[in-house]
Design an enzyme around this catalytic site. Structure first.
Site, PDB file in Angstrom:
ATOM      1  N   HIS A 109      -4.124   6.854   5.746  1.00 27.06           N
ATOM      2  CA  HIS A 109      -5.461   7.492   5.597  1.00 27.06           C
ATOM      3  C   HIS A 109      -6.628   6.408   6.052  1.00 27.06           C
ATOM      4  O   HIS A 109      -7.696   6.355   5.553  1.00 27.06           O
ATOM      5  CB  HIS A 109      -5.645   7.860   4.549  1.00 27.06           C
ATOM      6  CG  HIS A 109      -4.845   9.153   3.847  1.00 27.06           C
ATOM      7  ND1 HIS A 109      -4.669   9.415   2.585  1.00 27.06           N
ATOM      8  CD2 HIS A 109      -4.014   9.869   4.601  1.00 27.06           C
ATOM      9  CE1 HIS A 109      -3.818  10.497   2.615  1.00 27.06           C
ATOM     10  NE2 HIS A 109      -3.488  10.842   3.809  1.00 27.06           N
ATOM     11  N   CYS A 171     -25.048   3.544  14.122  1.00 29.31           N
ATOM     12  CA  CYS A 171     -24.304   2.653  15.073  1.00 29.31           C
ATOM     13  C   CYS A 171     -25.531   1.814  15.892  1.00 29.31           C
ATOM     14  O   CYS A 171     -26.321   2.389  16.479  1.00 29.31           O
ATOM     15  CB  CYS A 171     -23.525   3.589  15.865  1.00 29.31           C
ATOM     16  SG  CYS A 171     -22.513   2.556  17.384  1.00 29.31           S
ATOM     17  N   CYS A 174     -24.963   2.797  19.809  1.00 33.65           N
ATOM     18  CA  CYS A 174     -25.762   4.207  20.247  1.00 33.65           C
ATOM     19  C   CYS A 174     -26.339   4.808  19.495  1.00 33.65           C
ATOM     20  O   CYS A 174     -27.203   6.007  19.562  1.00 33.65           O
ATOM     21  CB  CYS A 174     -24.488   4.891  20.647  1.00 33.65           C
ATOM     22  SG  CYS A 174     -23.600   5.825  19.322  1.00 33.65           S
ATOM     23  N   GLY A 211       4.237   6.544  -6.795  1.00 26.67           N
ATOM     24  CA  GLY A 211       2.726   6.580  -7.120  1.00 26.67           C
ATOM     25  C   GLY A 211       1.922   7.601  -6.359  1.00 26.67           C
ATOM     26  O   GLY A 211       0.956   7.390  -6.171  1.00 26.67           O
ATOM     27  N   SER A 213       1.445  12.090  -6.195  1.00 31.09           N
ATOM     28  CA  SER A 213       1.781  13.199  -6.853  1.00 31.09           C
ATOM     29  C   SER A 213       2.001  14.098  -5.335  1.00 31.09           C
ATOM     30  O   SER A 213       2.245  15.179  -5.786  1.00 31.09           O
ATOM     31  CB  SER A 213       0.676  13.904  -7.385  1.00 31.09           C
ATOM     32  OG  SER A 213      -0.663  13.741  -7.045  1.00 31.09           O
ATOM     33  N   ASN A 237       7.034   8.415 -10.170  1.00 30.64           N
ATOM     34  CA  ASN A 237       5.614   8.839 -10.441  1.00 30.64           C
ATOM     35  C   ASN A 237       5.601   9.449 -11.749  1.00 30.64           C
ATOM     36  O   ASN A 237       6.575  10.032 -12.357  1.00 30.64           O
ATOM     37  CB  ASN A 237       5.182   9.893  -9.626  1.00 30.64           C
ATOM     38  CG  ASN A 237       3.998  10.208  -9.546  1.00 30.64           C
ATOM     39  OD1 ASN A 237       2.863   9.307  -9.170  1.00 30.64           O
ATOM     40  ND2 ASN A 237       3.331  11.515 -10.033  1.00 30.64           N
ATOM     41  N   GLY A 239       4.441  12.045 -13.999  1.00 27.17           N
ATOM     42  CA  GLY A 239       3.611  13.339 -13.965  1.00 27.17           C
ATOM     43  C   GLY A 239       4.517  14.059 -12.579  1.00 27.17           C
ATOM     44  O   GLY A 239       5.202  13.421 -11.762  1.00 27.17           O
ATOM     45  N   CYS A 255       5.100   2.072 -11.743  1.00 23.90           N
ATOM     46  CA  CYS A 255       5.606   2.001 -10.560  1.00 23.90           C
ATOM     47  C   CYS A 255       5.907   0.289 -10.421  1.00 23.90           C
ATOM     48  O   CYS A 255       6.970   0.068  -9.925  1.00 23.90           O
ATOM     49  CB  CYS A 255       4.148   2.245  -9.287  1.00 23.90           C
ATOM     50  SG  CYS A 255       3.659   3.724  -9.294  1.00 23.90           S
TER      51      CYS A 255
HETATM   52 ZN    ZN Z   1     -21.850   4.625  18.555  1.00 28.09          ZN
END
Ligand code: ZN
Length: 268
Positions: A109, A171, A174, A211, A213, A237, A239, A255
């Site tokens: 992620h 940014c 840009c 760890g 769900s 885990n 639960g 864990c």
């Molecule tokens: Zn940019």
């Protein structure tokens, strides 16, 4: 568990539960208050929402940056050095596996430490952005953080109320919209990253989920793949998880303790 994993190359899939001992709360844990995670659509579609988000993130990311790996992260790194763990897929954005010394980590992620321009794709470190935000909001951190302890959510947000006067920055290349390089609800994990994670599962002889769900498909799909391929699946885990029906073994314990017990079982 030891019998199941013995002699196998283990792929580890981790979620927020492994980082709670490092002071990063698990917002889906059984004892945690419910939260409404921000969606990608809210972030890009609503400037006031985005301002509130950045204000919270501007405090929260420092807390995450200061967090240290715990026994669980260190155990995973030990198991990798011992040749037991063959790679880690993490749903966490806290980089604690990397900080603990694990070499083969897929940050499914993304990471709290990077920021990306949604328009031109330019990347910058969160530290660089912090300097720009501090310059734009000289009094902000002192005012808010000085008032009370700040509650931190797992996506590096601080939970605060006073954000009306916070100035965002765009940014530098840009003028486009900046966003933490984190996959939010309503967003897809980049395809090459998903492919690399599937490959890591395919190359393993067992899957150890720690760890998580497995609420979102971004993690659950690796459990399904492992089940389809006939790999033993161990889920640690506290639960219920959405992957329980696929688990060869389910362990409802902390864990860090379980991972440490695996390290203790390594041959001396
Ligand atoms: Zn940019």
């Amino acid at each position: 568990m030891l019998e199941l994993l013995h002699g196998r190359r283990v792929c580890v899939l981790t979620g927020a539960g492994i980082s709670t001992d490092s002071g990063i709360p698990d917002y889906r844990g059984p004892d945690s208050p419910p939260r409404n995670p921000m969606t990608y659509q809210q972030f890009v579609g609503d400037p006031s929402f985005r301002r509130h988000y950045w204000a919270r993130n501007h405090l929260g990311w420092r807390h995450m940056d200061a967090a240290q790996p715990n026994t669980g992260h260190r155990a995973v790194a030990d198991l990798e050095r011992a040749g037991v763990v063959h790679g880690v897929i993490t749903q966490n954005v806290d980089l604690l596996h990397t900080k603990a010394g694990t070499r083969r980590v897929i940050d499914l992620h993304g990471s709290y430490a990077q920021v990306r321009c949604l328009d031109c794709g330019a990347r910058l470190s969160r530290m660089t952005l912090a300097e720009r935000l501090d310059a734009a909001n000289p009094a902000f951190a002192d005012t808010v953080a000085g008032a009370t302890g700040v509650e931190i959510a797992p996506d590096a947000d601080a939970v605060i109320e006073t954000t009306d006067h916070f100035l965002m920055v765009d940014c530098a290349e840009c003028g486009g919209m900046l966003k933490p390089d984190i996959v939010y609800f309503g967003e897809s994990v980049p395809k090459p990253r998903v492919a690399a994670a599937f490959e890591m599962v395919s190359d393993a002889d067992a899957l150890l989920v720690v760890g998580s769900s497995l609420t979102v498909m971004s993690g659950l799909r690796f459990v399904r793949r492992a089940a389809r391929d006939g790999l033993p699946i161990v889920i640690v885990n506290r639960g219920t998880t959405r992957g329980d029906e696929f688990a060869t073994l389910k362990i409802e314990q902390g864990c860090s303790d379980v991972l440490q017990s695996l390290v203790s079982a390594l041959p001396a």
